[in-house]
Design a protein around this motif. Sequence first.
Motif, PDB file in Angstrom:
ATOM      1  N   UNK A   1       0.851  -1.186   0.000  1.00  0.00           N
ATOM      2  CA  UNK A   1       0.000   0.000   0.000  1.00  0.00           C
ATOM      3  C   UNK A   1       0.890   1.241   0.000  1.00  0.00           C
ATOM      4  N   UNK A   2       0.863   1.977  -1.106  1.00  0.00           N
ATOM      5  CA  UNK A   2       1.758   3.110  -1.273  1.00  0.00           C
ATOM      6  C   UNK A   2       1.105   4.453  -0.969  1.00  0.00           C
ATOM      7  N   UNK A   3      -0.196   4.477  -0.750  1.00  0.00           N
ATOM      8  CA  UNK A   3      -0.865   5.755  -0.487  1.00  0.00           C
ATOM      9  C   UNK A   3      -0.256   6.515   0.691  1.00  0.00           C
ATOM     10  N   UNK A   4       0.122   5.838   1.802  1.00  0.00           N
ATOM     11  CA  UNK A   4       0.705   6.603   2.923  1.00  0.00           C
ATOM     12  C   UNK A   4       2.148   7.037   2.694  1.00  0.00           C
ATOM     13  N   UNK A   5       2.787   6.545   1.639  1.00  0.00           N
ATOM     14  CA  UNK A   5       4.196   6.866   1.394  1.00  0.00           C
ATOM     15  C   UNK A   5       4.282   8.217   0.691  1.00  0.00           C
ATOM     16  N   UNK A   6       4.921   9.173   1.331  1.00  0.00           N
ATOM     17  CA  UNK A   6       4.988  10.514   0.761  1.00  0.00           C
ATOM     18  C   UNK A   6       6.338  10.814   0.121  1.00  0.00           C
ATOM     19  N   UNK A   7       7.360  10.153   0.614  1.00  0.00           N
ATOM     20  CA  UNK A   7       8.716  10.393   0.121  1.00  0.00           C
ATOM     21  C   UNK A   7       9.075   9.316  -0.900  1.00  0.00           C
ATOM     22  N   UNK A   8       9.409   9.698  -2.154  1.00  0.00           N
ATOM     23  CA  UNK A   8       9.771   8.686  -3.160  1.00  0.00           C
ATOM     24  C   UNK A   8      10.894   7.768  -2.708  1.00  0.00           C
ATOM     25  N   UNK A   9      11.749   8.263  -1.841  1.00  0.00           N
ATOM     26  CA  UNK A   9      12.869   7.459  -1.365  1.00  0.00           C
ATOM     27  C   UNK A   9      12.403   6.256  -0.562  1.00  0.00           C
ATOM     28  N   UNK A  10      11.154   6.311  -0.057  1.00  0.00           N
ATOM     29  CA  UNK A  10      10.669   5.242   0.801  1.00  0.00           C
ATOM     30  C   UNK A  10       9.864   4.182   0.063  1.00  0.00           C
ATOM     31  N   UNK A  11       9.805   4.264  -1.258  1.00  0.00           N
ATOM     32  CA  UNK A  11       9.099   3.227  -2.007  1.00  0.00           C
ATOM     33  C   UNK A  11       9.746   1.869  -1.775  1.00  0.00           C
ATOM     34  N   UNK A  12      11.063   1.808  -1.915  1.00  0.00           N
ATOM     35  CA  UNK A  12      11.762   0.537  -1.714  1.00  0.00           C
ATOM     36  C   UNK A  12      11.548   0.011  -0.298  1.00  0.00           C
ATOM     37  N   UNK A  13      11.608   0.898   0.697  1.00  0.00           N
ATOM     38  CA  UNK A  13      11.393   0.482   2.081  1.00  0.00           C
ATOM     39  C   UNK A  13       9.987  -0.104   2.253  1.00  0.00           C
ATOM     40  N   UNK A  14       8.990   0.540   1.609  1.00  0.00           N
ATOM     41  CA  UNK A  14       7.614   0.066   1.739  1.00  0.00           C
ATOM     42  C   UNK A  14       7.462  -1.342   1.173  1.00  0.00           C
ATOM     43  N   UNK A  15       8.134  -1.614   0.069  1.00  0.00           N
ATOM     44  CA  UNK A  15       8.052  -2.943  -0.539  1.00  0.00           C
ATOM     45  C   UNK A  15       8.749  -3.962   0.357  1.00  0.00           C
ATOM     46  N   UNK A  16       9.922  -3.629   0.868  1.00  0.00           N
ATOM     47  CA  UNK A  16      10.644  -4.526   1.771  1.00  0.00           C
ATOM     48  C   UNK A  16       9.772  -4.853   2.981  1.00  0.00           C
ATOM     49  N   UNK A  17       9.133  -3.821   3.537  1.00  0.00           N
ATOM     50  CA  UNK A  17       8.304  -4.032   4.724  1.00  0.00           C
ATOM     51  C   UNK A  17       7.099  -4.905   4.419  1.00  0.00           C
ATOM     52  N   UNK A  18       6.413  -4.622   3.305  1.00  0.00           N
ATOM     53  CA  UNK A  18       5.220  -5.398   2.971  1.00  0.00           C
ATOM     54  C   UNK A  18       5.554  -6.864   2.726  1.00  0.00           C
TER      55      UNK A  18
END
Length: 706
Positions: free
Chosen positions: A73-90
């Motif tokens: 879920x990328x809606x809460x991600x505001x910083x493009x730098x955190x896309x990779x982190x969001x995928x790792x976490x999910x």
Amino acid sequence: MREQRDAGTCPAGNLPLELDAFVGRATELATLDGALREARLVTVTGVGGIGKSRLAGRAASRSAPRDGVWRVELAPVRDPEFVDYAVVEALGLADNTTRTPRETLLARLAGRELLLLLDGVEHLVDSCAGLVADLLGRCPGLRVLAVGRRPLAVPGERLVPLAPLAEEDAVTLLSVRAAQHGVPVGRADDEVRELCRRLDGIPLAVELAAGRLDTLTPGQVLGRLDDRFRLLTGENRAALPRHRALRTAIGWSHELCTPGQRLLWARLSVFAGRFDLEAAEYVCSGGGLPADEVLDVLSALLAQSVLTREETPAGTRYRMLDTVRAYGAEWLEATGDAARLRRRHRDWYVGLVTWCELDWFSPRQPEVAARIEAELPNLRAALDHCLSDPDGAHLGQYLAGSLWFLWVGCGRLAEGRHWLDQAVRLDAERTAREQSRLKALWVLAYVAILQGDPVSARAALRECREEAERARNPLAVAYAVHRTGCLALVTDDMVGAEALLRSALERYRELGELNSNVLMAQVELAMTRAFRGDLADAVRLCEDVRRVCDGHGERWARVYALYVLAYAAWSDGDAAGARRLLSVCLVDAHRFRDLLGSVLSLELLALVTVTEGEAAEAAVLQGAAARIWPAVGLPLFGSAHYNAPHELCEATAREHLGDERYQECVRRGARLCREEAVARALRRPPEPAALPGPRGAVRPATAPGT
């Protein structure tokens, strides 16, 4: 429940169950099914509220990749730098090393067959496109299903544009959702059909309308919708009709709210992801909305489907659909109150982290772990706000440092390193001697030590101690000395480690400091004593830690004390006692997602197991541990002392199995995910006749890890 891979739980995926009936979309679903069979990247596009996420989730649930379907879920991600982190976490790819999240993804997904569902890519298109192109190019078993308002424009992308619902499907959806509110709606009713037509068949608009049918008839809704339509289409005549219809539906729902409800709607938009009632009452109250009225107003927004309610391990929480939140954010900006609300949001989470850090040293540790996990999107928003505000540098440093228990105790070293690196660089000259920055420095060093990065750790500790001494800050000096001792321990300088750790403990006693970190210093001192051959002293120190932990309800530091005691029990020939202690260690470390505690427990359980005569099972456990180590850091810290029990276990197992069978068992263990490995270690097979203990090495001069 989120499932983890590799150093996490088993490969079942994390796709949430559907709570409402899926209505219509048979043709679109068939099209999407076909696209997913034919292309490795499929993107569902369409206007907000058109039902992209729901359709993608349904199609994903019908696929059956070997390693599961994983939704990000990328809606809460505001910083493009955190896309990779969001995928790792999910994906649950916990990684405590110095690798970047991209490197972690490439390493862990290379041999997997899974479907990655990226939901809400429109505000992060460039970052998502780069990530997807990289992953698809190097992970042949990966397929990606993206959801957004525009394509990623990656080679090989197959687009599935989503149109509004057909009239019959829209009427059915309105009827089904109204029934959930206890309102029967006739599908043949002309006003119902006209309402669905005027809403252009946009599912979100239809569902919002259904939420109003408990107080208004379809005809009354139509009348109000006409008024709002004429008002709001004048704002942007160039917009597509369905854009206007969606905005009209949300705007109409907004206009039907009372002034207090509109005010709360706007203010709640500052939250990233889910939030609880207490946070809403603090952040959103005042200025026309008393705190004791927030609950009633929030309940009204819930009844109108502006908010949804969810039950989580951290309790009842609320959230807005991203489209609804964005609408509220526009109104908040228009009021001129957005900056104040963001500050209140930041202040609430600073207070929450302060409470959680104190409560970590208490019987409420598991509750703290669950709460802080649930608050991650909001914590990230607060950190980002602090670190992007020159006047908030000290608060950003305070947050990053005070969350040490999340980074270290709950298995988030990589993310902690990201925030801590930013925090200590920010306005370093002005904040050099402030307590918040000094704390961020020693926490950064702690994280770097556990990641196997002694160079960065040493630099941070040197700066921390020098600035703390200049500032006459004895507490920061104590922590700097402590972590310098920890660094010496994992780099095999036992003499230096013992001297530094004894000095740190003496400083803590003089200052009256007692918490999980202080207890870990004593456990680490016990390890130096064990490494130097004095197991009796190590046992004395760890029994004292266990008593203090039991008195305060502390479970995390207790894991490591019990671990040393288990090693001592094994050395004394009490394999059964060692196993009992290690079982407790493994259960608690696994509960906190502490990968280091988990993998060290598995390593020592393997040694106990081979002593009990189960050489094959010991090799399987070593294989399972080997799979986890890359997510932790340098295996056994690259330390000769820490590696000795592992080598002893391996040599004994090889002697009884032979090289070929030993390697076969290790490979079998390496196929276990962490959840399976933990379950296997805790549900060991029946014991055969025990083998003799390790030849000539009943008391090797080695000890467990930190």
